[in-house]
Design a protein around this motif. Sequence first.
Motif, short mmCIF file in Angstrom:
data_model
loop_
_atom_site.label_atom_id
_atom_site.label_comp_id
_atom_site.label_asym_id
_atom_site.label_seq_id
_atom_site.Cartn_x
_atom_site.Cartn_y
_atom_site.Cartn_z
N UNK A 76 -29.33 -19.88 -13.44
CA UNK A 76 -30.07 -18.94 -14.28
C UNK A 76 -30.67 -17.81 -13.46
N UNK A 77 -31.16 -18.15 -12.26
CA UNK A 77 -31.78 -17.11 -11.42
C UNK A 77 -30.76 -16.09 -10.95
N UNK A 78 -29.52 -16.54 -10.71
CA UNK A 78 -28.49 -15.65 -10.18
C UNK A 78 -27.74 -14.89 -11.27
N UNK A 79 -27.82 -15.35 -12.49
CA UNK A 79 -27.02 -14.76 -13.56
C UNK A 79 -27.58 -13.39 -13.96
N UNK A 80 -26.71 -12.44 -14.15
CA UNK A 80 -27.15 -11.10 -14.54
C UNK A 80 -27.59 -11.08 -16.00
N UNK A 81 -28.64 -10.33 -16.28
CA UNK A 81 -29.10 -10.17 -17.65
C UNK A 81 -28.23 -9.15 -18.38
N UNK A 82 -28.13 -9.33 -19.68
CA UNK A 82 -27.33 -8.43 -20.51
C UNK A 82 -27.86 -7.00 -20.43
N UNK A 83 -26.97 -6.04 -20.47
CA UNK A 83 -27.39 -4.64 -20.41
C UNK A 83 -28.04 -4.16 -21.70
N UNK A 84 -27.87 -4.88 -22.79
CA UNK A 84 -28.60 -4.59 -24.04
C UNK A 84 -29.88 -5.40 -23.99
N UNK A 85 -30.99 -4.74 -23.74
CA UNK A 85 -32.25 -5.42 -23.47
C UNK A 85 -33.02 -5.66 -24.76
N UNK A 86 -33.17 -6.92 -25.13
CA UNK A 86 -33.93 -7.26 -26.33
C UNK A 86 -35.21 -8.04 -25.97
N UNK A 87 -35.62 -7.94 -24.72
CA UNK A 87 -36.75 -8.73 -24.24
C UNK A 87 -38.04 -7.94 -24.10
N UNK A 88 -37.98 -6.63 -24.21
CA UNK A 88 -39.16 -5.81 -23.93
C UNK A 88 -39.98 -5.55 -25.18
N UNK A 89 -41.24 -5.25 -24.94
CA UNK A 89 -42.12 -4.85 -26.05
C UNK A 89 -41.59 -3.58 -26.70
N UNK A 90 -41.05 -2.67 -25.91
CA UNK A 90 -40.51 -1.42 -26.44
C UNK A 90 -39.40 -1.70 -27.47
N UNK A 91 -38.54 -2.67 -27.18
CA UNK A 91 -37.48 -3.00 -28.13
C UNK A 91 -38.06 -3.48 -29.45
#
Length: 420
Positions: free
Chosen positions: A13-28
């Motif tokens: 999990x630590x090494x895996x890249x996060x998706x380029x569509x970011x749905x984790x931020x407050x801004x989203x």
Amino acid sequence: MTTAQSPTPERIAADRAHCDIDISTERFWRQPFAAREEAFAALRARPGITWHAPLDVPFPHEEKGFWAVTRHADIAHVSTHHDLFCSGQGIGLGPIPVEFEQMMSFFLAMDPPEHTTYRRIIGAAFTPKQVRKVDEVIAANARDIVDAVVGAGEFDFVERVAALLPMHTVSDMVGVPRSERDAVTEAAGSIIGADLDTSEEAITRMFENIQYLHSMGADLAEHRRKHPADDLMTSIVQAEVDGQRLTNEQIGAFMILLSTAGNDTTKQTSAHVIKALADHPDQKAWLTEDFDGRIKQSIEEFVRYATPVMDFARHATRDTVIGDQPIAQGEKVAIFYCSGNRDETVFAEPDRFDLTRWPNPHQGFGGGGIHYCLGHFVAKIQLRCLFSELLTKLPDLEVGEPVYLSSNFVNGITSLPVRA
């Protein structure tokens, strides 16, 4: 000579890249629903499922991220395989302090056999007699609430109508004293309908309200043990499955669940639907033409279109797959009902408000399985009774522009100006 070892799930999990569509931020999550749906549509169009960063929270945690499950079929798969995806390790999209989740979620955050027992106990309290009484109480409350705003001029639909019916229903069902009802309503609203405020002050206030509702439920339970009556709280304290009953502490936790999930879901659906009916006069006319014959079908579209609860989380109990994507034991899997209910492979023109839509396999009450909403029948009674009164007594209600809640859990409207 050293022997190579397989990487641990934490290392993967630590090494895996996060998706380029970011749905984790407050801004989203502060974007309008339509803008967020564009992102979810893009995720649905990709093969497999996607890995995302954990949500930002103002306290330390060890979460590495979550898998976003956005397609209808995949949501159903996770929901109906509780042996593979458990609730007991947390159901919140973001990291949540364990004491919050335990107090707020009751059997939502349990797994079998514990979940089975408590769900059966609560279900046993809803006897046919109690269901009839609930129906009568809701009908009377809906009538009184709408009568109070007929000819009222301008008012806030959320405050004067949508928020009142479910909270009155819960209060009447469990016997909340009238002197406490405003406080219960305010406390419940501050918990589940809170804006994206993660300040220490906001979290402290939320915890205080959780404790207040918990104490209220436990006190009501103790009172009914000593002074039984012909009401739902008495049925709850007396309900028994395999010789087991709920304790006062457990009923306190159930009170939180009733006051939040049982309140805000119907409240928000009502607000979204009154706006949708105003924006789609053809749909309003179709429903009004034969309300009794068409309301049952229409309610399913009400819930799909509004999707008041947007997501829950599960955790993999062992190494498994979703589609072709390997999921490691312990990893968080987020199921996005707001995306499943707009899945174009299941719903034709999914962004359209269409009361004639049938069949309507929406996931507004969950994706199926053991956690399917236990109170769905109460929600449907409330929607039927409320819109029967509204369309009869306020057929020409003018509806303004809503102010939306910024939340990563509730698809909410905080205020909606109308004119009667």
